[in-house]
Motif scaffolding. Structure first.
Motif, short mmCIF file in Angstrom:
data_model
loop_
_atom_site.label_atom_id
_atom_site.label_comp_id
_atom_site.label_asym_id
_atom_site.label_seq_id
_atom_site.Cartn_x
_atom_site.Cartn_y
_atom_site.Cartn_z
N ILE A 137 0.92 -1.08 0.17
CA ILE A 137 0.01 -0.17 0.00
C ILE A 137 0.73 1.22 0.00
O ILE A 137 0.53 2.36 -0.60
N THR A 138 1.86 1.21 0.64
CA THR A 138 2.77 2.47 0.82
C THR A 138 4.16 2.01 0.61
O THR A 138 4.71 0.75 1.10
N SER A 139 5.13 2.95 0.18
CA SER A 139 6.73 2.78 0.28
C SER A 139 7.06 4.11 1.26
O SER A 139 6.95 5.06 0.71
N GLN A 140 7.67 3.80 2.27
CA GLN A 140 8.07 4.96 3.09
C GLN A 140 9.71 4.99 3.29
O GLN A 140 10.45 4.09 3.44
N GLU A 141 10.25 6.24 2.83
CA GLU A 141 11.63 6.33 2.90
C GLU A 141 11.96 7.58 4.12
O GLU A 141 11.11 8.13 4.71
N GLY A 142 13.37 7.18 4.75
CA GLY A 142 13.74 8.00 5.67
C GLY A 142 14.49 9.23 4.91
O GLY A 142 14.82 9.27 3.75
N ALA A 143 14.59 10.28 6.00
CA ALA A 143 15.37 11.49 5.67
C ALA A 143 15.77 12.37 7.01
O ALA A 143 15.03 12.05 8.01
N ILE A 144 16.73 12.99 6.77
CA ILE A 144 17.12 14.00 8.02
C ILE A 144 16.17 15.19 7.75
O ILE A 144 15.77 15.74 7.03
N GLN A 286 -8.70 -5.53 -2.13
CA GLN A 286 -8.89 -5.04 -3.51
C GLN A 286 -9.32 -3.60 -3.87
O GLN A 286 -8.73 -3.09 -4.55
N CYS A 287 -10.20 -3.21 -2.90
CA CYS A 287 -10.80 -1.83 -3.22
C CYS A 287 -9.78 -0.96 -2.70
O CYS A 287 -9.49 0.02 -3.41
N ILE A 288 -8.93 -1.38 -1.59
CA ILE A 288 -7.95 -0.42 -1.24
C ILE A 288 -6.85 -0.19 -2.38
O ILE A 288 -6.31 0.77 -2.57
N ILE A 289 -6.38 -1.25 -2.76
CA ILE A 289 -5.25 -1.52 -3.96
C ILE A 289 -5.69 -0.78 -5.13
O ILE A 289 -5.09 0.05 -5.69
N GLU A 290 -7.16 -1.06 -5.62
CA GLU A 290 -7.31 -0.27 -6.74
C GLU A 290 -7.99 1.06 -6.86
O GLU A 290 -7.86 1.95 -7.73
N ASN A 291 -8.35 1.36 -5.52
CA ASN A 291 -9.05 2.53 -5.50
C ASN A 291 -8.49 3.80 -4.55
O ASN A 291 -8.66 4.84 -4.60
N GLY A 292 -7.39 3.26 -3.93
CA GLY A 292 -6.66 3.93 -2.75
C GLY A 292 -5.39 4.37 -3.08
O GLY A 292 -4.86 5.46 -2.67
N ARG A 293 -4.55 4.10 -4.25
CA ARG A 293 -3.33 4.31 -4.54
C ARG A 293 -2.91 5.71 -5.03
O ARG A 293 -2.01 6.17 -4.48
N ALA A 294 -4.04 6.36 -5.62
CA ALA A 294 -3.85 7.24 -6.02
C ALA A 294 -3.80 8.52 -4.86
O ALA A 294 -2.94 9.54 -5.01
N GLU A 295 -4.63 8.45 -3.84
CA GLU A 295 -4.30 9.35 -2.59
C GLU A 295 -3.27 9.02 -2.08
O GLU A 295 -2.58 9.76 -1.53
N LEU A 296 -3.08 7.64 -1.70
CA LEU A 296 -1.69 7.31 -0.95
C LEU A 296 -0.56 8.03 -1.57
O LEU A 296 0.42 8.24 -1.03
N GLN A 297 -0.49 8.11 -2.82
CA GLN A 297 0.79 8.38 -3.59
C GLN A 297 0.90 10.07 -3.62
O GLN A 297 1.90 10.40 -3.60
N GLN A 298 -0.04 10.75 -3.23
CA GLN A 298 0.12 12.07 -2.78
C GLN A 298 1.00 12.43 -1.41
O GLN A 298 1.78 13.15 -1.33
N ASN A 299 1.03 11.34 -0.67
CA ASN A 299 2.15 11.37 0.43
C ASN A 299 2.95 10.45 0.52
O ASN A 299 4.09 10.56 1.37
N PRO A 301 5.07 8.82 -2.46
CA PRO A 301 5.04 8.88 -3.72
C PRO A 301 5.83 7.95 -4.69
O PRO A 301 5.69 7.80 -5.79
N ASN A 302 6.58 7.02 -3.89
CA ASN A 302 7.19 5.93 -4.70
C ASN A 302 6.29 5.17 -5.52
O ASN A 302 5.22 4.45 -5.00
N PRO A 303 6.70 4.81 -6.88
CA PRO A 303 5.84 3.95 -7.38
C PRO A 303 5.86 2.77 -7.32
O PRO A 303 6.96 2.20 -6.81
N LEU A 304 4.60 1.84 -7.03
CA LEU A 304 4.89 0.69 -6.67
C LEU A 304 4.07 -0.42 -7.59
O LEU A 304 4.51 -1.48 -7.68
N TYR A 305 3.24 -0.03 -8.40
CA TYR A 305 2.57 -0.67 -9.50
C TYR A 305 2.77 -0.23 -10.79
O TYR A 305 3.12 0.98 -11.09
N GLU A 306 2.57 -1.18 -11.84
CA GLU A 306 2.67 -0.91 -13.24
C GLU A 306 1.69 0.16 -13.29
O GLU A 306 0.71 0.32 -13.13
N GLY A 307 2.32 1.23 -14.28
CA GLY A 307 1.66 2.33 -14.73
C GLY A 307 1.85 3.45 -13.96
O GLY A 307 1.10 4.44 -14.18
N GLU A 308 2.11 3.27 -12.70
CA GLU A 308 2.57 4.45 -11.66
C GLU A 308 3.87 5.31 -12.17
O GLU A 308 4.71 4.85 -12.42
#
Length: 343
Positions: A137-144, A286-299, A301-308
Motif C-alpha cells: 500500500i505504501t513505500s516509506q523513505e527516511g530523511a534528515i 482489492q478496493c484499497i489497492i485499486e481505488n486508494g493508491r492515487a491518494e496514497l501516492q500524494q503522501n 510518492p514511490n511508484p509500486l505498481y505498473e503504470g504509476e
C-alpha cells in the motif's frame, strides 16, 4: 533466529501491548466508529482491520472504502509496528482481525511461522515481485529533518549525511528513534550499515545517540514533532512527513542523506480463518489497492505498481535498496547493533 526465540520475542511484545492498551496505545477509527464503540466491539458483519499505518494512509484507505460502498462495514484498529508484530507472531489466525496492513517484512515472518494469510484473489501488478498473499500500500523513505530557524539561531551547519549527526557540534540538538521500538529507525540503520559496514555503523550510531541524549525516542514521528516544537534542530524520520510539514509553512526542511534514502513497504494481507473468514475482507483489500493508491501516492510518492509514476518534486535524491532481503531476522540483527551502540 530459532522459532523458540521468535515466539519469546513475540510474546513479550504482545504482553507489552496488553499492558499499554489501557493507556491508549491502540486507536479505533472507522467510517462508523460510533457503532464500534471505544471497546472495539464490532458486529459480525464488520471487517476488523488491524494496521500500523500513519494517519495519512488510514485516511486514504478509509476514503477508498467509503466511496466504493463499504462505509460502516469495517473498523480500523491501529497499533505501533512492534505491538502489531508481536500479535501477528504469537496469535496467528487467532487474531481478531480479518485483514491487516503492516510492514511487509513482518507479514512475511508471520506467514512463515503461522501460515496465516490467504493468497490474494485479485491481480497485484507490482513493479517488483511480492509474495502472493501481500499487496503493497505504501513505500516509506527516511530523511534528515531540520528546523531551519534553530540551525540559524545556534550557528549549526546544514547536515548533508547521517554521519554528520555524530558531530559533537550537534550535541543536544538531535532526535532519533530507537530501532527496537520503531521500524522508522531501521531506515537509518540500513543506510549506516550499507555505507560504512557494521562496525563503523555502530561507532557512528554511538556518537549520534550521545548527541541525542534523552531524545532517543520510541515513536517514529517523535523527531519531527520535536523539530516542529523547536526542542531539537535535527532529527531523522519519515521523509513524506517532513515534506508535508514544510509545505504547511513550518520552519522545517528535509535533507536526503548521501548514504541513501532507504525504504520500507507496508502491505495489505487477508487472514485465513477457514470457514470463519469474512468474505468482505478480500473485497476490501482489492478496493484499497485499486481505488486508494492515487491518494496514497500524494503522501507516499514511490511508484509500486505498473503504470504509476512519481512527481519529480517528491522524488528522493538517493533512493537505495539494502543488499540483503529485509527479514525479521535482519531486523533483529540490526537491533543488536543498535543496542551495542547505546552509551
Amino acid at each position: 533466529m530459532n522459532l523458540k526465540k521468535l515466539l519469546a520475542l513475540g510474546l513479550s511484545l504482545t504482553m507489552a501491548t496488553a499492558l499499554l492498551a489501557g493507556c491508549g496505545s491502540t486507536n479505533d477509527t472507522s467510517a462508523d466508529a460510533g457503532s464500534a464503540g471505544e471497546s472495539g466491539d464490532t458486529s459480525a458483519e464488520q471487517v476488523v482491520i488491524y494496521s500500523n499505518a500513519d494517519e495519512e494512509a488510514i485516511t486514504a484507505m478509509e476514503n477508498a472504502l467509503d466511496s466504493n460502498g463499504y462505509e460502516g462495514q469495517y473498523v480500523f484498529q491501529t497499533f505501533g509496528t512492534s505491538e502489531l508484530g508481536g500479535r501477528l507472531l504469537v496469535e496467528g489466525t487467532n487474531l481478531e482481525a480479518d485483514m491487516v496492513t503492516m510492514s511487509t517484512f513482518y507479514l512475511q515472518s508471520a506467514q512463515d511461522q503461522n501460515d496465516m494469510f490467504l493468497p490474494l484473489t485479485f491481480d497485484v501488478n507490482t513493479l517488483e515481485e511480492v509474495p502472493d498473499y501481500t499487496a503493497p500500500i505504501t513505500s516509506q523513505e527516511g530523511a534528515i529533518i531540520v528546523n531551519t530557524e534553530m540551525l540559524a539561531e545556534n550557528n549549526l551547519p546544514m547536515p548533508t549525511c547521517l554521519k554528520d549527526l555524530a558531530d559533537p557540534a550537534y550535541a543536544g540538538f538531535v532526535a532519533v528513534t530507537d530501532v527496537q521500538s520503531s521500524s522508522t529507525a531501521w531506515l537509518l540503520m540500513q543506510a549506516l550499515v550499507s555505507e560504512y559496514g557494521e562496525e563503523e555503523a555502530q561507532n557512528i550510531l554511538h556518537d549520534i545517540y550521545v548527541n541525542a541524549g534523552d531524545h532517543v525516542e520510541s515513536s517514529g514521528s517523535a523527531p519531527l514533532q520535536l523539530c516542529e516544537a523547536g526542542e531539537v534542530a535535527v532529527g531523522f524520520g519519515l521523509r513524506h512527513q517532513a515534506v508535508a510539514a514544510k509545505n504547511d509553512g513550518l520552519p522545517i526542511d528535509y535533507v536526503d542523506p548521501t548514504e541513501g534514502n532507504f525504504s520500507l513497504t507496508e502491505s495489505v494481507a487477508v487472514l485465513d480463518k477457514g470457514d470463519a473468514t469474512n468474505p468482505l475482507a478480500m473485497e476490501m483489500a482489492q478496493c484499497i489497492i485499486e481505488n486508494g493508491r492515487a491518494e496514497l501516492q500524494q503522501n507516499y510518492p514511490n511508484p509500486l505498481y505498473e503504470g504509476e509514476s512519481s512527481d519529480n518534486a517528491n522524488k528522493s535524491a538517493y533512493p537505495k535498496t539494502f543488499s540483503e532481503p529485509l527479514t525479521f531476522e535482519l531486523y533483529e540483527h540490526h537491533i543488536e547493533i543498535s543496542e551495542a551502540a547505546k552509551p
